[in-house]
Each structure stands twice: as structure tokens, then as C-alpha cells.
Scaffold this active site. Structure first.
Site, PDB file in Angstrom:
ATOM      1  N   ARG A   1      -0.890  -7.607  13.975  1.00 57.61           N
ATOM      2  CA  ARG A   1      -1.425  -6.645  13.006  1.00 57.61           C
ATOM      3  C   ARG A   1      -2.265  -7.362  11.942  1.00 57.61           C
ATOM      4  O   ARG A   1      -3.290  -6.849  11.501  1.00 57.61           O
ATOM      5  CB  ARG A   1      -0.277  -5.858  12.358  1.00 57.61           C
ATOM      6  CG  ARG A   1       0.178  -4.716  13.262  1.00 57.61           C
ATOM      7  CD  ARG A   1       1.628  -4.398  13.086  1.00 57.61           C
ATOM      8  NE  ARG A   1       1.915  -3.818  11.795  1.00 57.61           N
ATOM      9  CZ  ARG A   1       3.063  -4.009  11.145  1.00 57.61           C
ATOM     10  NH1 ARG A   1       4.007  -4.778  11.645  1.00 57.61           N
ATOM     11  NH2 ARG A   1       3.258  -3.434   9.990  1.00 57.61           N
TER      12      ARG A   1
ATOM     13  N   LYS B   1       0.821  -1.223   0.000  1.00 53.56           N
ATOM     14  CA  LYS B   1       0.000   0.000   0.000  1.00 53.56           C
ATOM     15  C   LYS B   1       0.850   1.267   0.000  1.00 53.56           C
ATOM     16  O   LYS B   1       0.615   2.173  -0.778  1.00 53.56           O
ATOM     17  CB  LYS B   1      -0.845   0.084   1.284  1.00 53.56           C
ATOM     18  CG  LYS B   1      -1.991  -0.830   1.375  1.00 53.56           C
ATOM     19  CD  LYS B   1      -2.893  -0.460   2.552  1.00 53.56           C
ATOM     20  CE  LYS B   1      -2.211  -0.346   3.886  1.00 53.56           C
ATOM     21  NZ  LYS B   1      -1.779  -1.568   4.530  1.00 53.56           N
TER      22      LYS B   1
ATOM     23  N   ARG C   1      11.260  -6.320   4.936  1.00 53.16           N
ATOM     24  CA  ARG C   1      11.035  -4.886   4.709  1.00 53.16           C
ATOM     25  C   ARG C   1      12.010  -4.010   5.489  1.00 53.16           C
ATOM     26  O   ARG C   1      12.305  -4.268   6.643  1.00 53.16           O
ATOM     27  CB  ARG C   1       9.610  -4.531   5.121  1.00 53.16           C
ATOM     28  CG  ARG C   1       9.295  -3.050   5.006  1.00 53.16           C
ATOM     29  CD  ARG C   1       7.834  -2.795   4.905  1.00 53.16           C
ATOM     30  NE  ARG C   1       7.148  -2.905   6.184  1.00 53.16           N
ATOM     31  CZ  ARG C   1       5.847  -2.656   6.323  1.00 53.16           C
ATOM     32  NH1 ARG C   1       5.123  -2.331   5.275  1.00 53.16           N
ATOM     33  NH2 ARG C   1       5.283  -2.769   7.502  1.00 53.16           N
TER      34      ARG C   1
ATOM     35  N   ARG D   1      -9.288   2.081   9.193  1.00 54.42           N
ATOM     36  CA  ARG D   1      -8.933   0.702   9.513  1.00 54.42           C
ATOM     37  C   ARG D   1     -10.048   0.018  10.291  1.00 54.42           C
ATOM     38  O   ARG D   1      -9.927  -1.142  10.628  1.00 54.42           O
ATOM     39  CB  ARG D   1      -7.687   0.694  10.389  1.00 54.42           C
ATOM     40  CG  ARG D   1      -6.397   0.375   9.633  1.00 54.42           C
ATOM     41  CD  ARG D   1      -5.291   0.544  10.640  1.00 54.42           C
ATOM     42  NE  ARG D   1      -4.103  -0.178  10.384  1.00 54.42           N
ATOM     43  CZ  ARG D   1      -3.014   0.325   9.811  1.00 54.42           C
ATOM     44  NH1 ARG D   1      -3.031   1.519   9.310  1.00 54.42           N
ATOM     45  NH2 ARG D   1      -1.930  -0.398   9.719  1.00 54.42           N
TER      46      ARG D   1
ATOM     47  N   ARG E   1      11.526  -1.729  10.597  1.00 55.33           N
ATOM     48  CA  ARG E   1      10.546  -1.057  11.443  1.00 55.33           C
ATOM     49  C   ARG E   1      10.412  -1.759  12.786  1.00 55.33           C
ATOM     50  O   ARG E   1      10.464  -2.976  12.858  1.00 55.33           O
ATOM     51  CB  ARG E   1       9.178  -1.048  10.738  1.00 55.33           C
ATOM     52  CG  ARG E   1       8.966   0.172   9.902  1.00 55.33           C
ATOM     53  CD  ARG E   1       7.723   0.098   9.072  1.00 55.33           C
ATOM     54  NE  ARG E   1       6.506  -0.195   9.819  1.00 55.33           N
ATOM     55  CZ  ARG E   1       5.283  -0.027   9.318  1.00 55.33           C
ATOM     56  NH1 ARG E   1       5.142   0.430   8.082  1.00 55.33           N
ATOM     57  NH2 ARG E   1       4.230  -0.326  10.022  1.00 55.33           N
TER      58      ARG E   1
END
Ligand code: AMP
Length: 224
Positions: free
Chosen positions: A173, A17, A130, A93, A162
Site C-alpha cells: 500500500r 487521515k 493500529r 488515489r 485490520r
């Protein structure tokens, strides 16, 4: 694209995204509004607000609805978003956030919702690899690192993993996504605002698919 177009991108964590929203914002010359980036900036600033948000973020939990809604409401009042439109990434969300968003916007509200579809096993692999620039938020991965693995090609900032890309926070999540965010797909489908786009493949290809889907749908709106 018609000036003032309001887009929204949905998808699991790791679906791409953020990467795609940045590209679409550039392509259509609209602001990219990412609640995750806004919270990360608040954490970096060391403010009280950032410290509170960080507790939720590091645990993979959602920041409470009223806090996020207030933040987005303020951002959408700025002139660039009011006159040029925007692409929202990471908000809403929850259904409550989506209802609040409807109330914030003049008719017809959000014009098009893009659901970037990627299977869970692929997002898990992407999240583990990531890496992100702490300054400008540019995303990298172990397969596509910056020239110097610890320095951002765009701004020279530090490139790190992250804090919330740990195995337990990722699992939480994704659970929250299924529970709280996935119902938005049916919610926007019922309003005839949803387009599903295959998010598997090279980012350039995914980007082409998204632009094709957006142009097709917005043309339909203009011709109607
Ligand atoms: P993201 O970069 O979109 O994955 O967001 C990172 C973290 O920020 C999330 O895991 C949440 O803790 C928080 N966050 C971002 N957007 C929202 C939202 N719309 N509602 C609640 N929490 C959010």
C-alpha cells in the site's frame, strides 16, 4: 465555514487521515466520505460487490478506478453531500480518479486539499499498532486502546487488527501510495488548492493545526 464546502484529505496509510477526517466532519458538520469505510461495509454485508473488493483490499492493491469512481459518484449525488459539502478520505488515489472527481463537481470543484505529512518510519509504527472497530470504523492503537481492548468505546462493536494491516500488504500500500497517490500533491498544488499540515504529534494538536489551516484558507476565499 461556508456551507457546502468540499474538502479532501491526502496522506500515506497510517498518517491519521481517518481519525482526523472524522473529527473535521464533526467540527464543520459535514459528512465524512471514506471509500475504505464504504468498501469495508460492503465486505461485511457479504455482497458480491464486497467479495470482489475484498480480494484487492486484502492484497493491499487498489480497487479498479471505474468501480471506485462509480461508488463515489453515487454517494456525492446524495443531498447531504450536495448541500452541506463533505470531507473525502481515501479518494482520489490516482490522477484518473482526481480527474473524474473534477467532472462530478460543480465549480470550483474541491475547494481545499489537506496533505497530512508524516514520515514513513512513523506510519509503519502506527500501522503495526493500529486497531479498528469492525462496526463503526473508530480507530484505536495499542497505545490508545478502548477501555476493554476488544470492545469499541463508541458503539460496543468488536475491535480488531485490520486484515490489510499485515507487513506485506502495508508495504504494497505504501508503494502504491508513492507511485499513484503522491503525484496528486503536485497536481493539486498546481491548482493552488493544497495545504500541507504536519501530521506528527498528538491527534488533538494535529486537529488544531488542520482547523487553523482550513479556516485561514477558506477565509482567504471569502475575502477575495
Ligand atoms: P483505506 O481505508 O483508505 O486505507 O482503504 C482500504 C482499501 O480500500 C485500500 O487499500 C484499497 O484496496 C481500497 N480503496 C479505498 N479507497 C480506494 C480508492 N480511492 N481507489 C482504489 N482503492 C481504494
Amino acid at each position: 465555514m461556508v456551507p457546502g464546502t468540499r474538502l479532501l484529505i491526502l496522506g500515506k496509510q497510517g498518517a491519521g487521515k481517518g481519525t482526523q477526517a472524522v473529527r473535521l466532519a464533526r467540527h464543520y458538520a459535514i459528512p465524512h466520505i471514506s471509500t475504505g469505510d464504504m468498501f469495508r461495509a460492503a465486505v461485511r454485508s457479504g455482497s458480491e460487490f464486497g467479495r470482489k473488493a475484498r480480494k484487492f483490499m486484502d492484497a493491499g492493491e487498489l480497487v479498479p478506478d471505474d468501480v471506485v469512481i462509480g461508488l463515489v459518484q453515487e454517494r456525492l449525488r446524495e443531498n447531504d453531500a450536495r448541500y452541506r459539502g463533505f470531507i473525502l478520505d481515501g479518494f482520489p488515489r490516482t490522477v484518473l480518479q482526481a480527474e473524474a472527481l473534477d467532472d462530478m463537481l460543480p465549480d470550483p470543484g474541491i475547494e481545499l486539499v489537506l496533505d497530512l505529512e508524516v514520515p514513513t518510519d512513523i506510519v509503519l509504527r502506527r500501522l503495526a499498532s493500529r486497531r479498528v472497530c469492525v462496526e463503526c470504523g473508530t480507530n484505536y492503537s495499542l497505545e490508545n486502546p478502548p477501555t476493554d481492548p476488544e470492545t469499541c468505546d463508541v458503539c460496543g462493536g468488536k475491535v480488531v487488527q485490520r486484515e490489510d494491516d499485515t507487513v506485506s500488504a502495508i508495504r504494497r500500500r505504501l508503494e502504491l501510495y508513492e507511485e499513484q497517490t503522491a503525484p496528486l500533491i503536485a497536481w493539486y498544488m498546481k491548482k493552488d488548492k493544497l495545504v500541507t499540515v504536519d501530521g506528527v504529534g498528538h491527534p488533538d494538536k494535529v486537529n488544531e493545526r488542520l482547523i487553523r489551516a482550513i479556516d485561514r484558507r477558506l477565509r482567504r476565499g471569502v475575502e477575495a
